[in-house]
Design an enzyme around this catalytic site. Structure first.
Site, PDB file in Angstrom:
ATOM      1  CG  ASP A 138       1.810   7.131  10.045  1.00 53.19           C
ATOM      2  OD1 ASP A 138       0.581   6.598  10.592  1.00 53.19           O
ATOM      3  OD2 ASP A 138       1.212   7.345   8.461  1.00 53.19           O
ATOM      4  CG  HIS A 145       1.003  -0.142   3.435  1.00 50.14           C
ATOM      5  ND1 HIS A 145       0.108   0.474   1.797  1.00 50.14           N
ATOM      6  CD2 HIS A 145       1.720   0.565   3.167  1.00 50.14           C
ATOM      7  CE1 HIS A 145       0.871   1.961   1.949  1.00 50.14           C
ATOM      8  NE2 HIS A 145       1.714   2.219   2.190  1.00 50.14           N
ATOM      9  CD  GLU A 209      -0.742   5.709   4.072  1.00 51.16           C
ATOM     10  OE1 GLU A 209      -0.311   6.026   4.709  1.00 51.16           O
ATOM     11  OE2 GLU A 209       0.693   5.923   2.697  1.00 51.16           O
ATOM     12  CD  GLU A 211      -1.923   4.365   8.838  1.00 56.34           C
ATOM     13  OE1 GLU A 211      -1.444   5.244   9.709  1.00 56.34           O
ATOM     14  OE2 GLU A 211      -1.058   5.491   7.467  1.00 56.34           O
ATOM     15  CG  ASP A 243      -1.142   9.071   6.533  1.00 53.63           C
ATOM     16  OD1 ASP A 243      -1.590   9.813   6.130  1.00 53.63           O
ATOM     17  OD2 ASP A 243      -0.097   8.576   6.006  1.00 53.63           O
ATOM     18  NE  ARG A 247      -0.849   6.625  -2.507  1.00 57.15           N
ATOM     19  CZ  ARG A 247      -0.879   6.138  -0.266  1.00 57.15           C
ATOM     20  NH1 ARG A 247       0.521   6.644  -0.229  1.00 57.15           N
ATOM     21  NH2 ARG A 247      -1.360   5.570  -0.278  1.00 57.15           N
ATOM     22  CD  GLN A 250       3.809   8.674   0.103  1.00 55.99           C
ATOM     23  OE1 GLN A 250       2.506   8.626  -0.784  1.00 55.99           O
ATOM     24  NE2 GLN A 250       4.025   7.663   0.347  1.00 55.99           N
ATOM     25  CE  LYS A 263       2.176   9.146   3.820  1.00 56.06           C
ATOM     26  NZ  LYS A 263       1.593   8.205   3.468  1.00 56.06           N
ATOM     27  CB  THR A 267      -4.014  12.893   9.270  1.00 56.26           C
ATOM     28  OG1 THR A 267      -3.181  12.805   9.370  1.00 56.26           O
ATOM     29  CG2 THR A 267      -3.742  11.509  10.166  1.00 56.26           C
ATOM     30  CD  GLU A 384      -1.408  -1.397  -0.015  1.00 58.00           C
ATOM     31  OE1 GLU A 384      -1.385  -2.369   0.508  1.00 58.00           O
ATOM     32  OE2 GLU A 384      -1.948  -0.608   0.314  1.00 58.00           O
TER      33      GLU A 384
HETATM   34 MN    MN Z   1      -0.050   6.427   6.584  1.00 54.12          MN
END
Ligand code: MN
Length: 437
Positions: A138, A145, A209, A211, A243, A247, A250, A263, A267, A384
């Protein structure tokens, strides 16, 4: 060499009427592949091509329809249900097979009476991953971002100094990549909030996420660097990719080696592989913002400058359990376009990944990184959109969200549209959050 050919012609229509409806994800200009079978049948996986509201079964199609000289051999791996073996035939074969399928499905084709008998109803099918994924990497190519998440942690220095020089990435987990439509179990893990000691339990800051995923279609030997011009030809297809990210896990675990359990639990990708050949009308020049450094020579080429970037719209939608019970449709959380969002092109990601001699394999998956637009409200993650949880979103029905709750369905969509080209869809990727166990 022109990028587009007769398979992209805007006037091209299919004898399958539904494929000609404006705005359909799967017009004849698209022709994505997936592995599928009748739901619940337990049959071996087959390969199908999406065309309008139907799927062309390529095993039946090869058996029941006459194909031109040489085309039969190209269709062999697809008829056998093996997209990876088809990818391994290389870019020339990908193009020839696309041309053959396009001609067979085009209005006026004399193959139509045979292929009519090879159409499946997508609602009666179940889908698999398109291939075995050897490795999943990834990247972090979404510059807005990177900047807005960086600002949450480092208000004075949001973009780290390496960002404009190195396509940043990490090695993800291939075994937990799943196709869309499934249940995503809320992960448990270790996090540390404001308490003096960390705690273990269900993640309380579960996020998505937005993506794109890139399917590698041609391998390079270990030790062989792939230059920018060849890098384009290693890319077989593309998919929206989620993804999923915890948080709280993380934030506590990521230093100093980067994402790990935050993560690797899941996915999601679409079962449909839209080919890079289908993206030809949506290629655009690669440009750096004024004042930013130009890429180093190994990440630069005339071809990349002319047409390395992609014009793809990406969107994230949310339907909560309450909305689903009230039969309310999903609401759009955010949207962005890769031209604005992506700092690096797909070819640059491949060239960089192999620049140390790392061998990519057929079926490897590269995530682009979260694709956020430049404006507030265009964030490709709840991290975000809710400013790290400080500013919860209020949904249309009055519910609030800082992060995903149990029962939430998160849906990613992607599509390409441009003047002079027929719009194509990249399919959807959805997943519904189930409680932790
Ligand atoms: Mn990602």
């Amino acid at each position: 060499m022109p990028l587009t050919d007769a398979t992209h012609a805007p006037g091209l229509t299919s004898w399958i009427e539904s494929a000609n409806a404006p705005g359909h994800d799967f017009p004849i200009q698209n022709l994505p592949l997936a592995r599928l079978r009748m739901a619940g049948s337990g049959d071996p996986w087959r390969v199908g091509v999406a065309i309008g509201d139907h799927v062309l079964d390529l095993q039946l199609a090869q058996k029941q329809c006459p194909w031109g000289e040489g085309v039969d051999a190209l269709l062999d791996p697809l008829a056998a249900g093996d997209i990876a073996a088809f990818m391994a035939l290389g870019p020339r074969a990908w193009k020839l097979a696309r041309e053959a399928l396009s001609m067979a499905l085009a209005e006026g084709s004399d193959q139509a009476p045979f292929l009519e008998l090879c159409l499946l109803d997508p609602n009666k099918l179940e889908y698999s991953l398109p291939c075995v994924i050897g490795d999943y990497t990834d990247f972090f190519a979404g510059v807005h971002h990177a900047r807005s998440v960086g600002a949450l942690f480092r208000p004075d220095n949001p973009l780290l100094p390496n960002y404009q020089w190195v396509p940043i990435g990490y090695h993800g987990r291939a075994s937990s990549v799943v196709v869309e439509g499934g249940t995503i179990r809320r992960p448990c893990g270790q996090g540390k909030g404001d308490a003096p000691e960390p705690v273990f339990g269900p993640s309380r800051r579960l996020d998505y996420e937005l993506e794109l995923g890139l399917w590698i279609g041609a391998a390079n030997a270990m030790g062989e660097r792939v230059g920018m011009d060849e890098a384009e030809d290693r890319l077989f297809g593309i998919t929206p990719l989620n993804d999923w990210s915890a948080r709280d896990i993380q934030a506590w675990e990521y230093q100093p080696l980067g994402p790990f359990l935050a993560k690797s639990f899941a996915t999601s990708v679409s079962p449909w592989v839209v080919t890079f050949d289908a993206l030809a009308p949506f290629r655009r020049p690669f440009r750096r913002p004024a004042g930013d450094p130009q890429p180093l020579p190994y990440l630069d080429s005339p071809r990349n400058r002319e047409s390395g970037a992609l014009d793809i719209h990406v969107e994230a939608w949310l339907q909560t359990a309450r909305m689903r019970a009230a039969r309310q449709p999903p609401v759009r959380l955010s949207h962005a376009n890769t031209l604005e969002a992506a700092y690096w092109t797909p070819a640059q990601l491949v060239a960089h990944h192999t620049s140390n001699g790392c061998n990519l394999q057929v079926g490897d998956l590269l995530g682009t990184g979260t694709l956020s637009g430049p404006l507030a409200g265009q964030g490709g993650s709840l991290l975000e959109l809710s400013q790290g949880g400080k500013a919860p979103l209020t949904l249309a029905d009055g519910e609030k969200r800082s992060f995903l709750e149990d029962g939430d369905s998160l849906i990613l969509k992607a599509y390409c549209e441009a003047p002079g080209a027929v719009r194509i869809g990249l399919g959807t990727v959805s997943g519904t959050i189930a409680p932790a166990t």
